[in-house]
Write a protein that holds these residues in place. Structure first.
Motif, PDB file in Angstrom:
ATOM      1  N   PHE A  35      52.530  -6.175  21.878  1.00 55.50           N
ATOM      2  CA  PHE A  35      51.242  -6.574  21.353  1.00 55.50           C
ATOM      3  C   PHE A  35      50.418  -5.163  21.227  1.00 55.50           C
ATOM      4  O   PHE A  35      49.606  -5.321  20.237  1.00 55.50           O
ATOM      5  CB  PHE A  35      50.503  -7.408  22.275  1.00 55.50           C
ATOM      6  CG  PHE A  35      50.935  -9.022  22.403  1.00 55.50           C
ATOM      7  CD1 PHE A  35      51.166  -9.592  21.132  1.00 55.50           C
ATOM      8  CD2 PHE A  35      51.780  -9.260  23.493  1.00 55.50           C
ATOM      9  CE1 PHE A  35      51.247 -10.867  21.359  1.00 55.50           C
ATOM     10  CE2 PHE A  35      52.292 -10.680  23.446  1.00 55.50           C
ATOM     11  CZ  PHE A  35      52.080 -11.356  22.380  1.00 55.50           C
ATOM     12  N   TRP A  36      50.588  -4.135  21.970  1.00 54.49           N
ATOM     13  CA  TRP A  36      49.913  -3.279  21.747  1.00 54.49           C
ATOM     14  C   TRP A  36      50.484  -2.386  20.730  1.00 54.49           C
ATOM     15  O   TRP A  36      49.588  -1.678  19.903  1.00 54.49           O
ATOM     16  CB  TRP A  36      50.133  -2.106  23.043  1.00 54.49           C
ATOM     17  CG  TRP A  36      49.480  -2.491  24.184  1.00 54.49           C
ATOM     18  CD1 TRP A  36      49.766  -2.718  25.454  1.00 54.49           C
ATOM     19  CD2 TRP A  36      47.811  -2.532  24.251  1.00 54.49           C
ATOM     20  NE1 TRP A  36      48.990  -2.873  26.398  1.00 54.49           N
ATOM     21  CE2 TRP A  36      47.784  -2.755  25.754  1.00 54.49           C
ATOM     22  CE3 TRP A  36      46.867  -2.218  23.618  1.00 54.49           C
ATOM     23  CZ2 TRP A  36      46.317  -2.990  26.362  1.00 54.49           C
ATOM     24  CZ3 TRP A  36      45.568  -2.313  24.301  1.00 54.49           C
ATOM     25  CH2 TRP A  36      45.318  -2.735  25.410  1.00 54.49           C
ATOM     26  N   GLU A  37      51.748  -2.526  20.153  1.00 51.97           N
ATOM     27  CA  GLU A  37      52.008  -1.983  19.017  1.00 51.97           C
ATOM     28  C   GLU A  37      51.683  -2.540  17.795  1.00 51.97           C
ATOM     29  O   GLU A  37      51.285  -2.095  16.982  1.00 51.97           O
ATOM     30  CB  GLU A  37      53.765  -1.970  19.086  1.00 51.97           C
ATOM     31  CG  GLU A  37      54.649  -1.212  19.996  1.00 51.97           C
ATOM     32  CD  GLU A  37      55.957  -1.256  20.165  1.00 51.97           C
ATOM     33  OE1 GLU A  37      56.811  -1.752  18.867  1.00 51.97           O
ATOM     34  OE2 GLU A  37      56.696  -1.054  21.047  1.00 51.97           O
ATOM     35  N   VAL A  38      51.678  -3.944  17.737  1.00 52.04           N
ATOM     36  CA  VAL A  38      51.208  -4.681  16.515  1.00 52.04           C
ATOM     37  C   VAL A  38      49.727  -4.288  16.506  1.00 52.04           C
ATOM     38  O   VAL A  38      49.121  -4.271  15.436  1.00 52.04           O
ATOM     39  CB  VAL A  38      51.351  -6.344  16.730  1.00 52.04           C
ATOM     40  CG1 VAL A  38      50.838  -6.951  15.695  1.00 52.04           C
ATOM     41  CG2 VAL A  38      52.798  -6.462  16.797  1.00 52.04           C
ATOM     42  N   LEU A  39      48.830  -4.291  17.667  1.00 54.03           N
ATOM     43  CA  LEU A  39      47.201  -3.845  17.400  1.00 54.03           C
ATOM     44  C   LEU A  39      47.432  -2.681  16.988  1.00 54.03           C
ATOM     45  O   LEU A  39      46.420  -2.307  15.943  1.00 54.03           O
ATOM     46  CB  LEU A  39      46.745  -4.016  18.913  1.00 54.03           C
ATOM     47  CG  LEU A  39      46.670  -5.544  19.511  1.00 54.03           C
ATOM     48  CD1 LEU A  39      46.208  -5.494  20.578  1.00 54.03           C
ATOM     49  CD2 LEU A  39      45.692  -6.307  18.530  1.00 54.03           C
ATOM     50  N   ALA A  40      48.048  -1.648  17.226  1.00 58.40           N
ATOM     51  CA  ALA A  40      47.877  -0.398  16.756  1.00 58.40           C
ATOM     52  C   ALA A  40      48.242  -0.310  15.224  1.00 58.40           C
ATOM     53  O   ALA A  40      47.771   0.519  14.331  1.00 58.40           O
ATOM     54  CB  ALA A  40      49.003   0.491  17.332  1.00 58.40           C
ATOM     55  N   GLU A  41      49.238  -1.080  14.913  1.00 57.79           N
ATOM     56  CA  GLU A  41      49.567  -1.359  13.191  1.00 57.79           C
ATOM     57  C   GLU A  41      48.243  -1.699  12.520  1.00 57.79           C
ATOM     58  O   GLU A  41      48.043  -1.263  11.256  1.00 57.79           O
ATOM     59  CB  GLU A  41      50.775  -2.101  12.985  1.00 57.79           C
ATOM     60  CG  GLU A  41      51.150  -2.325  11.541  1.00 57.79           C
ATOM     61  CD  GLU A  41      52.276  -2.989  11.523  1.00 57.79           C
ATOM     62  OE1 GLU A  41      52.261  -4.195  10.632  1.00 57.79           O
ATOM     63  OE2 GLU A  41      53.570  -2.662  12.184  1.00 57.79           O
ATOM     64  N   ILE A  42      47.748  -2.930  13.103  1.00 56.53           N
ATOM     65  CA  ILE A  42      46.624  -3.439  12.361  1.00 56.53           C
ATOM     66  C   ILE A  42      45.499  -2.194  12.472  1.00 56.53           C
ATOM     67  O   ILE A  42      45.009  -2.084  11.355  1.00 56.53           O
ATOM     68  CB  ILE A  42      46.032  -4.568  13.243  1.00 56.53           C
ATOM     69  CG1 ILE A  42      47.083  -5.645  13.235  1.00 56.53           C
ATOM     70  CG2 ILE A  42      44.569  -5.066  12.847  1.00 56.53           C
ATOM     71  CD1 ILE A  42      46.820  -6.792  14.287  1.00 56.53           C
ATOM     72  N   GLY A  43      45.200  -1.571  13.478  1.00 55.17           N
ATOM     73  CA  GLY A  43      44.041  -0.612  13.394  1.00 55.17           C
ATOM     74  C   GLY A  43      44.631   0.531  12.459  1.00 55.17           C
ATOM     75  O   GLY A  43      43.595   0.969  11.620  1.00 55.17           O
ATOM     76  N   GLU A  44      45.758   0.996  12.593  1.00 58.84           N
ATOM     77  CA  GLU A  44      46.108   1.929  11.507  1.00 58.84           C
ATOM     78  C   GLU A  44      45.759   1.907  10.115  1.00 58.84           C
ATOM     79  O   GLU A  44      45.482   2.537   9.339  1.00 58.84           O
ATOM     80  CB  GLU A  44      47.517   2.487  11.708  1.00 58.84           C
ATOM     81  CG  GLU A  44      47.758   3.018  13.056  1.00 58.84           C
ATOM     82  CD  GLU A  44      49.047   3.378  13.335  1.00 58.84           C
ATOM     83  OE1 GLU A  44      50.184   3.224  12.411  1.00 58.84           O
ATOM     84  OE2 GLU A  44      49.523   3.657  14.218  1.00 58.84           O
ATOM     85  N   ARG A  45      45.902   0.479   9.456  1.00 57.34           N
ATOM     86  CA  ARG A  45      45.951  -0.083   8.259  1.00 57.34           C
ATOM     87  C   ARG A  45      44.427   0.339   7.961  1.00 57.34           C
ATOM     88  O   ARG A  45      43.887   0.412   6.669  1.00 57.34           O
ATOM     89  CB  ARG A  45      46.198  -1.529   8.229  1.00 57.34           C
ATOM     90  CG  ARG A  45      47.587  -1.840   8.276  1.00 57.34           C
ATOM     91  CD  ARG A  45      47.790  -3.070   8.125  1.00 57.34           C
ATOM     92  NE  ARG A  45      47.647  -3.440   6.573  1.00 57.34           N
ATOM     93  CZ  ARG A  45      48.474  -4.393   6.092  1.00 57.34           C
ATOM     94  NH1 ARG A  45      49.331  -4.894   6.599  1.00 57.34           N
ATOM     95  NH2 ARG A  45      48.526  -4.529   4.930  1.00 57.34           N
ATOM     96  N   ASP A  46      43.505   0.400   8.848  1.00 54.26           N
ATOM     97  CA  ASP A  46      42.074   0.695   8.713  1.00 54.26           C
ATOM     98  C   ASP A  46      41.485   1.812   9.135  1.00 54.26           C
ATOM     99  O   ASP A  46      40.248   2.164   9.007  1.00 54.26           O
ATOM    100  CB  ASP A  46      41.159  -0.546   8.947  1.00 54.26           C
ATOM    101  CG  ASP A  46      41.291  -1.833   8.038  1.00 54.26           C
ATOM    102  OD1 ASP A  46      40.877  -1.723   6.684  1.00 54.26           O
ATOM    103  OD2 ASP A  46      41.808  -3.051   8.487  1.00 54.26           O
ATOM    104  N   GLY A  47      42.444   2.677   9.472  1.00 55.48           N
ATOM    105  CA  GLY A  47      41.978   4.154   9.889  1.00 55.48           C
ATOM    106  C   GLY A  47      41.219   3.926  11.356  1.00 55.48           C
ATOM    107  O   GLY A  47      40.517   4.817  11.633  1.00 55.48           O
ATOM    108  N   LEU A  48      41.732   2.812  12.012  1.00 53.22           N
ATOM    109  CA  LEU A  48      41.317   2.862  13.350  1.00 53.22           C
ATOM    110  C   LEU A  48      42.158   3.081  14.773  1.00 53.22           C
ATOM    111  O   LEU A  48      43.303   2.590  14.415  1.00 53.22           O
ATOM    112  CB  LEU A  48      40.562   1.370  13.735  1.00 53.22           C
ATOM    113  CG  LEU A  48      39.609   0.988  12.520  1.00 53.22           C
ATOM    114  CD1 LEU A  48      39.322  -0.544  12.632  1.00 53.22           C
ATOM    115  CD2 LEU A  48      38.061   1.796  12.774  1.00 53.22           C
ATOM    116  N   GLY A  49      41.756   3.477  15.627  1.00 54.54           N
ATOM    117  CA  GLY A  49      42.827   3.585  16.913  1.00 54.54           C
ATOM    118  C   GLY A  49      42.606   2.242  17.365  1.00 54.54           C
ATOM    119  O   GLY A  49      41.653   1.408  17.023  1.00 54.54           O
ATOM    120  N   VAL A  50      43.596   2.066  18.593  1.00 54.71           N
ATOM    121  CA  VAL A  50      43.519   0.807  19.271  1.00 54.71           C
ATOM    122  C   VAL A  50      42.160   0.608  19.812  1.00 54.71           C
ATOM    123  O   VAL A  50      41.742  -0.757  19.712  1.00 54.71           O
ATOM    124  CB  VAL A  50      44.673   0.675  20.127  1.00 54.71           C
ATOM    125  CG1 VAL A  50      44.726  -0.666  20.831  1.00 54.71           C
ATOM    126  CG2 VAL A  50      46.061   0.858  19.473  1.00 54.71           C
TER     127      VAL A  50
END
Length: 125
Positions: A35-50
């Motif tokens: 789940f942490w990995e998926v949240l990191a991917e979501i954030g990265e798409r918008d230039g956000l950290g977890v």
């Protein structure tokens, strides 16, 4: 059938606790590594950290519902929802496409009833 699931890397379902600061208040969130990995991917798409993503989700959840409830479960469902929306081609698999650039109404149009909150409409883009 089960081999598909039991061959998952055991580290993916190990839990990890992270301390995050939400508006000056430190809180701990415990999620499985996947789940942490998926949240990191979501954030990265918008230039956000977890942590930035989590704070944004928290703020928008409070604004929409006035309460948070079980936030860790909300984060798990958000990660699963993201993957399911990709599978259903509502969110592009191309990670260079920011989530914020998507039209929420189009992404959420005609989803199964169990996927939506009655009466809660997507905010205008």
């Amino acid at each position: 059938m089960c081999e598909i699931f039991i061959r998952a890397n055991p580290q993916s379902y190990d839990s990890r606790t992270r301390s995050v600061r939400l508006h000056g208040v430190v809180t701990s969130i415990r999620l499985e590594n996947l789940f942490w990995e998926v949240l990191a991917e979501i954030g990265e798409r918008d230039g956000l950290g977890v942590t930035q993503l989590i704070e944004k989700l928290y703020d928008e959840l409070v604004a929409a519902r006035g309460e948070v409830g079980n936030f860790a479960s909300f984060l798990r469902v958000s990660a699963l929802r993201y993957l399911a929306l990709q599978l259903h081609e509502r969110i592009p698999s191309d990670l260079s496409v920011p989530i914020r650039s998507l039209d929420a109404r189009q992404v959420l149009d005609r989803l199964p009833e169990s996927w939506a909150t009655p009466g809660l409409r997507p905010r205008p883009h």
